[in-house]
Design a protein around this motif. Structure first.
Motif, mmCIF file in Angstrom:
data_model
loop_
_atom_site.group_PDB
_atom_site.id
_atom_site.type_symbol
_atom_site.label_atom_id
_atom_site.label_comp_id
_atom_site.label_asym_id
_atom_site.label_seq_id
_atom_site.Cartn_x
_atom_site.Cartn_y
_atom_site.Cartn_z
ATOM 1 N N SER A 1 64.069 -17.669 26.677
ATOM 2 C CA SER A 1 64.071 -16.262 27.108
ATOM 3 C C SER A 1 62.658 -15.873 27.522
ATOM 4 O O SER A 1 61.673 -16.403 27.003
ATOM 5 N N LEU B 1 63.701 -16.116 39.048
ATOM 6 C CA LEU B 1 64.583 -16.761 38.079
ATOM 7 C C LEU B 1 66.046 -16.650 38.499
ATOM 8 O O LEU B 1 66.822 -17.589 38.321
ATOM 9 N N THR B 2 66.426 -15.521 39.078
ATOM 10 C CA THR B 2 67.786 -15.353 39.583
ATOM 11 C C THR B 2 68.047 -16.345 40.714
ATOM 12 O O THR B 2 69.140 -16.901 40.820
ATOM 13 N N LYS C 1 68.832 -19.686 39.278
ATOM 14 C CA LYS C 1 70.174 -19.683 38.703
ATOM 15 C C LYS C 1 71.221 -20.010 39.767
ATOM 16 O O LYS C 1 72.238 -20.634 39.486
ATOM 17 N N VAL D 1 71.401 -24.213 35.284
ATOM 18 C CA VAL D 1 71.306 -23.002 34.465
ATOM 19 C C VAL D 1 72.711 -22.507 34.141
ATOM 20 O O VAL D 1 73.570 -22.438 35.016
ATOM 21 N N GLU D 2 72.932 -22.154 32.878
ATOM 22 C CA GLU D 2 74.190 -21.510 32.497
ATOM 23 C C GLU D 2 73.897 -20.387 31.507
ATOM 24 O O GLU D 2 72.856 -20.368 30.863
ATOM 25 N N TYR E 1 73.257 -17.197 32.130
ATOM 26 C CA TYR E 1 72.134 -16.367 32.595
ATOM 27 C C TYR E 1 72.394 -14.893 32.274
ATOM 28 O O TYR E 1 73.442 -14.361 32.597
ATOM 29 N N LYS E 2 71.418 -14.244 31.605
ATOM 30 C CA LYS E 2 71.506 -12.808 31.312
ATOM 31 C C LYS E 2 70.169 -12.145 31.641
ATOM 32 O O LYS E 2 69.119 -12.701 31.333
ATOM 33 N N VAL F 1 64.983 -11.891 30.364
ATOM 34 C CA VAL F 1 65.880 -12.861 30.988
ATOM 35 C C VAL F 1 66.088 -14.005 30.006
ATOM 36 O O VAL F 1 65.120 -14.532 29.451
ATOM 37 N N SER F 2 67.346 -14.387 29.790
ATOM 38 C CA SER F 2 67.637 -15.517 28.907
ATOM 39 C C SER F 2 68.710 -16.387 29.543
ATOM 40 O O SER F 2 69.579 -15.902 30.282
ATOM 41 N N PHE F 3 68.630 -17.690 29.283
ATOM 42 C CA PHE F 3 69.610 -18.637 29.801
ATOM 43 C C PHE F 3 69.447 -19.956 29.069
ATOM 44 O O PHE F 3 68.508 -20.155 28.287
#
Length: 120
Positions: free
Chosen positions: A55, A66-67, A70, A94-95, A97-98, A113-115
């Motif tokens: 994160s 980062l998006t 993803k 990446v899985e 993703y928040k 951001v966490s993933f």
């Protein structure tokens, strides 16, 4: 004192993470399990498949980057291996993703951001 560079995606050095957890799992075939004698049989297909939960607290610029990572099918990742204390290179995706808004600022906010990264 310099910080360790924990993650690099496709040559882009990521900022220092808020949390960083490396897990290694074995991949087993469906043919494994318990035998008639009651013993456990493992048919290991692959040892030590890496997954990294991470994160970050980031600016909108990093949120956008980062998006973008993803959205990619696979990423070339240099990561800090917690077993050998060295940098290793592998391909991951990446899985989970928040992205959450932590604080609204005049610069479009501070984001958490966490993933999870999973090795191919």
């Amino acid at each position: 004192m310099a910080f360790i560079q924990y993650l690099t995606f496709d040559g882009t050095q990521l900022p220092l993470p808020d949390s960083y957890e490396v897990q290694m799992e074995d991949v087993e075939a469906d043919s494994g399990g318990e035998t008639e004698a009651g013993t456990t049989q493992r048919d290991v297909v692959r040892l030590g498949v890496v997954s990294i939960s991470v994160s970050f607290s980031v600016s909108p610029k990093w949120l956008k980057l980062l998006t973008g990572f993803k959205q990619k099918e696979k990423i070339s990742v240099d990561y800090f291996d917690t077993q050998t204390l060295e940098i290793k290179k592998t391909e991951m995706f990446v899985e989970g993703y928040k992205a959450n808004l932590v604080k609204d600022t005049s610069y479009k906010g501070l984001w958490r951001v966490s993933f999870t990264l999973r090795e191919f």
